[in-house]
Design a protein around this motif. Structure first.
Motif, PDB file in Angstrom:
ATOM      1  N   MET A  60      68.941  34.856 -19.501  1.00  0.00           N
ATOM      2  CA  MET A  60      67.780  35.165 -18.667  1.00  0.00           C
ATOM      3  C   MET A  60      67.840  36.622 -18.204  1.00  0.00           C
ATOM      4  SD  MET A  60      66.281  33.100 -15.352  1.00  0.00           S
ATOM      5  CE  MET A  60      67.820  33.100 -14.454  1.00  0.00           C
ATOM      6  N   LYS A  61      66.697  37.296 -18.270  1.00  0.00           N
ATOM      7  CA  LYS A  61      66.623  38.665 -17.775  1.00  0.00           C
ATOM      8  C   LYS A  61      66.367  38.660 -16.271  1.00  0.00           C
ATOM      9  CE  LYS A  61      64.946  40.821 -22.043  1.00  0.00           C
ATOM     10  NZ  LYS A  61      63.859  41.602 -22.679  1.00  0.00           N
ATOM     11  N   ALA A  62      66.524  39.815 -15.670  1.00  0.00           N
ATOM     12  CA  ALA A  62      66.223  39.982 -14.248  1.00  0.00           C
ATOM     13  C   ALA A  62      65.301  41.179 -14.077  1.00  0.00           C
ATOM     14  CB  ALA A  62      67.502  40.189 -13.450  1.00  0.00           C
ATOM     15  N   MET A  63      64.528  41.157 -13.011  1.00  0.00           N
ATOM     16  CA  MET A  63      63.679  42.289 -12.668  1.00  0.00           C
ATOM     17  C   MET A  63      63.870  42.638 -11.201  1.00  0.00           C
ATOM     18  SD  MET A  63      59.561  42.865 -13.119  1.00  0.00           S
ATOM     19  CE  MET A  63      58.808  44.414 -12.537  1.00  0.00           C
ATOM     20  N   ILE A  64      63.936  43.923 -10.914  1.00  0.00           N
ATOM     21  CA  ILE A  64      64.017  44.409  -9.539  1.00  0.00           C
ATOM     22  C   ILE A  64      62.731  45.156  -9.208  1.00  0.00           C
ATOM     23  CG2 ILE A  64      65.251  45.876  -7.907  1.00  0.00           C
ATOM     24  CD1 ILE A  64      67.768  45.485  -9.543  1.00  0.00           C
ATOM     25  N   LEU A  65      62.091  44.759  -8.127  1.00  0.00           N
ATOM     26  CA  LEU A  65      60.886  45.441  -7.657  1.00  0.00           C
ATOM     27  C   LEU A  65      61.295  46.663  -6.849  1.00  0.00           C
ATOM     28  CD1 LEU A  65      58.843  42.313  -6.526  1.00  0.00           C
ATOM     29  CD2 LEU A  65      58.482  43.680  -8.593  1.00  0.00           C
ATOM     30  N   ALA A  66      61.006  47.853  -7.378  1.00  0.00           N
ATOM     31  CA  ALA A  66      61.482  49.089  -6.750  1.00  0.00           C
ATOM     32  C   ALA A  66      60.407  50.168  -6.706  1.00  0.00           C
ATOM     33  CB  ALA A  66      62.706  49.610  -7.506  1.00  0.00           C
ATOM     34  N   ALA A  67      59.135  49.738  -6.632  1.00  0.00           N
ATOM     35  CA  ALA A  67      58.043  50.699  -6.727  1.00  0.00           C
ATOM     36  C   ALA A  67      57.478  51.129  -5.374  1.00  0.00           C
ATOM     37  CB  ALA A  67      56.907  50.109  -7.573  1.00  0.00           C
ATOM     38  N   GLY A  68      57.964  50.545  -4.279  1.00  0.00           N
ATOM     39  CA  GLY A  68      57.359  50.803  -2.976  1.00  0.00           C
ATOM     40  C   GLY A  68      57.605  52.193  -2.415  1.00  0.00           C
ATOM     41  N   ARG A  69      56.793  52.563  -1.447  1.00  0.00           N
ATOM     42  CA  ARG A  69      56.848  53.890  -0.830  1.00  0.00           C
ATOM     43  C   ARG A  69      57.884  53.980   0.286  1.00  0.00           C
ATOM     44  NH1 ARG A  69      57.500  57.953   1.480  1.00  0.00           N
ATOM     45  NH2 ARG A  69      56.072  59.676   1.901  1.00  0.00           N
ATOM     46  N   GLY A  70      58.125  52.865   0.989  1.00  0.00           N
ATOM     47  CA  GLY A  70      59.083  52.895   2.087  1.00  0.00           C
ATOM     48  C   GLY A  70      58.577  53.668   3.293  1.00  0.00           C
ATOM     49  N   GLU A  71      57.321  53.453   3.661  1.00  0.00           N
ATOM     50  CA  GLU A  71      56.679  54.210   4.744  1.00  0.00           C
ATOM     51  C   GLU A  71      57.424  54.098   6.071  1.00  0.00           C
ATOM     52  OE1 GLU A  71      54.217  56.242   4.949  1.00  0.00           O
ATOM     53  OE2 GLU A  71      53.187  56.083   3.024  1.00  0.00           O
ATOM     54  N   ARG A  72      57.918  52.908   6.377  1.00  0.00           N
ATOM     55  CA  ARG A  72      58.525  52.694   7.697  1.00  0.00           C
ATOM     56  C   ARG A  72      59.899  53.353   7.820  1.00  0.00           C
ATOM     57  NH1 ARG A  72      57.764  46.300   7.886  1.00  0.00           N
ATOM     58  NH2 ARG A  72      58.401  46.681   5.728  1.00  0.00           N
ATOM     59  N   LEU A  73      60.422  53.834   6.704  1.00  0.00           N
ATOM     60  CA  LEU A  73      61.715  54.532   6.753  1.00  0.00           C
ATOM     61  C   LEU A  73      61.551  56.052   6.672  1.00  0.00           C
ATOM     62  CD1 LEU A  73      64.046  52.268   4.568  1.00  0.00           C
ATOM     63  CD2 LEU A  73      64.192  52.682   7.028  1.00  0.00           C
ATOM     64  N   ARG A  74      60.318  56.527   6.768  1.00  0.00           N
ATOM     65  CA  ARG A  74      60.118  57.974   6.821  1.00  0.00           C
ATOM     66  C   ARG A  74      60.722  58.516   8.116  1.00  0.00           C
ATOM     67  NH1 ARG A  74      54.106  59.790   5.706  1.00  0.00           N
ATOM     68  NH2 ARG A  74      55.219  61.769   5.589  1.00  0.00           N
ATOM     69  N   PRO A  75      61.252  59.763   8.108  1.00  0.00           N
ATOM     70  CA  PRO A  75      61.185  60.754   7.032  1.00  0.00           C
ATOM     71  C   PRO A  75      62.283  60.624   5.978  1.00  0.00           C
ATOM     72  CG  PRO A  75      62.240  61.711   8.936  1.00  0.00           C
ATOM     73  CD  PRO A  75      61.823  60.323   9.345  1.00  0.00           C
ATOM     74  N   LEU A  76      63.139  59.612   6.116  1.00  0.00           N
ATOM     75  CA  LEU A  76      64.236  59.452   5.158  1.00  0.00           C
ATOM     76  C   LEU A  76      63.719  59.303   3.738  1.00  0.00           C
ATOM     77  CD1 LEU A  76      67.326  59.193   4.995  1.00  0.00           C
ATOM     78  CD2 LEU A  76      67.048  56.726   5.291  1.00  0.00           C
ATOM     79  N   THR A  77      62.601  58.595   3.579  1.00  0.00           N
ATOM     80  CA  THR A  77      62.068  58.359   2.241  1.00  0.00           C
ATOM     81  C   THR A  77      61.102  59.448   1.764  1.00  0.00           C
ATOM     82  OG1 THR A  77      60.379  56.930   3.262  1.00  0.00           O
ATOM     83  CG2 THR A  77      62.336  55.858   2.347  1.00  0.00           C
ATOM     84  N   PRO A 133      63.685  58.069  -2.665  1.00  0.00           N
ATOM     85  CA  PRO A 133      63.022  56.766  -2.773  1.00  0.00           C
ATOM     86  C   PRO A 133      63.897  55.686  -2.146  1.00  0.00           C
ATOM     87  CG  PRO A 133      63.879  57.470  -4.907  1.00  0.00           C
ATOM     88  CD  PRO A 133      64.025  58.630  -3.979  1.00  0.00           C
ATOM     89  N   LYS A 134      63.272  54.728  -1.540  1.00  0.00           N
ATOM     90  CA  LYS A 134      63.983  53.698  -0.783  1.00  0.00           C
ATOM     91  C   LYS A 134      65.126  53.035  -1.556  1.00  0.00           C
ATOM     92  CE  LYS A 134      62.842  49.682   2.102  1.00  0.00           C
ATOM     93  NZ  LYS A 134      61.720  48.833   2.565  1.00  0.00           N
ATOM     94  N   PRO A 135      64.954  52.695  -2.838  1.00  0.00           N
ATOM     95  CA  PRO A 135      66.061  52.048  -3.556  1.00  0.00           C
ATOM     96  C   PRO A 135      67.317  52.909  -3.662  1.00  0.00           C
ATOM     97  CG  PRO A 135      63.998  51.720  -4.717  1.00  0.00           C
ATOM     98  CD  PRO A 135      63.732  52.736  -3.654  1.00  0.00           C
ATOM     99  N   LEU A 136      67.183  54.231  -3.500  1.00  0.00           N
ATOM    100  CA  LEU A 136      68.335  55.118  -3.625  1.00  0.00           C
ATOM    101  C   LEU A 136      68.972  55.477  -2.281  1.00  0.00           C
ATOM    102  CD1 LEU A 136      67.234  57.601  -6.443  1.00  0.00           C
ATOM    103  CD2 LEU A 136      68.513  55.447  -6.635  1.00  0.00           C
TER     104      LEU A 136
END
Length: 220
Positions: A1-18, A22-25
Motif C-alpha cells: 500500500m502506498k501512502a500520501m502526505i498532505l503538505a500543500a497548506g500555507r500555514g497562516e496561523r504560524l506566520r511569520p515563521l511560515t 513551508p510548514k512541513p519543513l
C-alpha cells in the motif's frame, strides 16, 4: 500500500515563521515536521510516498529529495496554492497513487501513532483515526461504535490520518473539494470504519502547539 502526505497548506496561523519556511519543513526537534512522518512511514514498512505541495512547494521538493534518506521513494504532486483543497489535492495525485486503498496523513499533525496500524486496513473504503477532542475543536467530528464511524455523539476528532480507496476520489466530478466530503459519503453508505488513538497527538497549527510538540521531543 502506498501512502500520501498532505503538505500543500500555507500555514497562516504560524506566520511569520511560515513566511519563508513551508510548514512541513518547520523543525520539531532534530527532524522537520514532515520528516517525523517519513520516518514513521518507513518504520511501518511503507516504500512509496506521494506528497502534494503548493506553497513553497519547490523548497519542500529540494529538501526532501528522492526519499532515500528514509529508505523511501518519494513522488511529488505539485499544485497551485489554494486551488484544490484537501480532497481535490488527493484527486490531483491519483496518477501517482494508483488504484486501491492508500494511507493518508496530514503533515500538520505530530503524533506517536504507529502507521503500521494503517497497513492492516489495506481493503478499506474509508478508515479514519480519531482522537479525543482538543480545546480548539471541542465538538469533534465523528462518533465511533465498535469500529464503525458514526454521525452521532459522543464525537471524536478526525486525527488527519486514515486509509482511503482511490475510487472515492476518482468518482468526484469537481476539482476542488474537502476530504470531509469523501468521509461523509462513505459514512452515509455505511462503509466507513475507524479507530481511536489514545496516545500523543498535536495539531501543529498554532505557535503554542508547535512549542508543545518541540517540548514533547525534548522530553523523549
Amino acid at each position: 500500500m502506498k501512502a500520501m502526505i498532505l503538505a500543500a497548506g500555507r500555514g497562516e496561523r504560524l506566520r511569520p515563521l511560515t513566511d519563508h519556511t513551508p510548514k512541513p519543513l518547520i523543525e520539531v526537534g532534530p527532524r522537520t515536521l514532515i520528516g517525523h512522518h517519513l520516518a514513521g512511514l518507513a518504520r511501518a514498512g511503507f516504500e512509496d510516498v506521494v506528497i502534494n505541495v503548493a506553497y513553497r512547494g519547490r523548497q519542500i521538493i529540494e529538501v526532501l529529495g528522492d526519499g532515500s534518506h528514509w529508505g523511501l521513494r518519494l513522488h511529488f504532486s505539485e499544485e497551485t496554492p489554494g486551488e484544490l483543497d484537501t480532497g481535490g489535492g488527493v484527486r490531483n495525485a491519483l496518477a501517482l497513487l494508483g488504484e486501491g486503498p492508500f494511507a493518508l496523513i496530514s503533515a500538520d499533525v505530530f503524533t506517536d501513532f504507529d502507521y503500521a496500524r494503517l497497513q492492516a486496513h489495506g481493503d478499506a473504503d474509508v478508515h479514519c483515526v480519531l482522537v479525543d477532542n482538543p480545546a480548539h475543536h471541542v465538538d469533534g467530528d465523528f462518533g465511533l461504535n465498535q469500529g464503525v464511524l458514526m454521525d452521532a455523539a459522543p464525537r471524536f476528532t478526525y486525527a488527519g490520518m486514515g486509509v482511503f480507496d482511490s475510487a472515492r476520489f476518482a468518482a468526484r466530478d469537481t476539482q476542488r473539494f474537502a476530504l470531509s466530503a469523501v468521509i461523509r459519503e462513505a459514512l452515509q453508505a455505511g462503509t466507513a470504519s475507524g479507530e481511536h488513538h489514545a496516545g500523543s497527538w498535536i495539531d501543529v497549527g498554532r505557535p503554542s502547539a508547535l512549542e508543545q510538540a518541540r517540548s514533547m521531543v525534548m522530553k523523549g
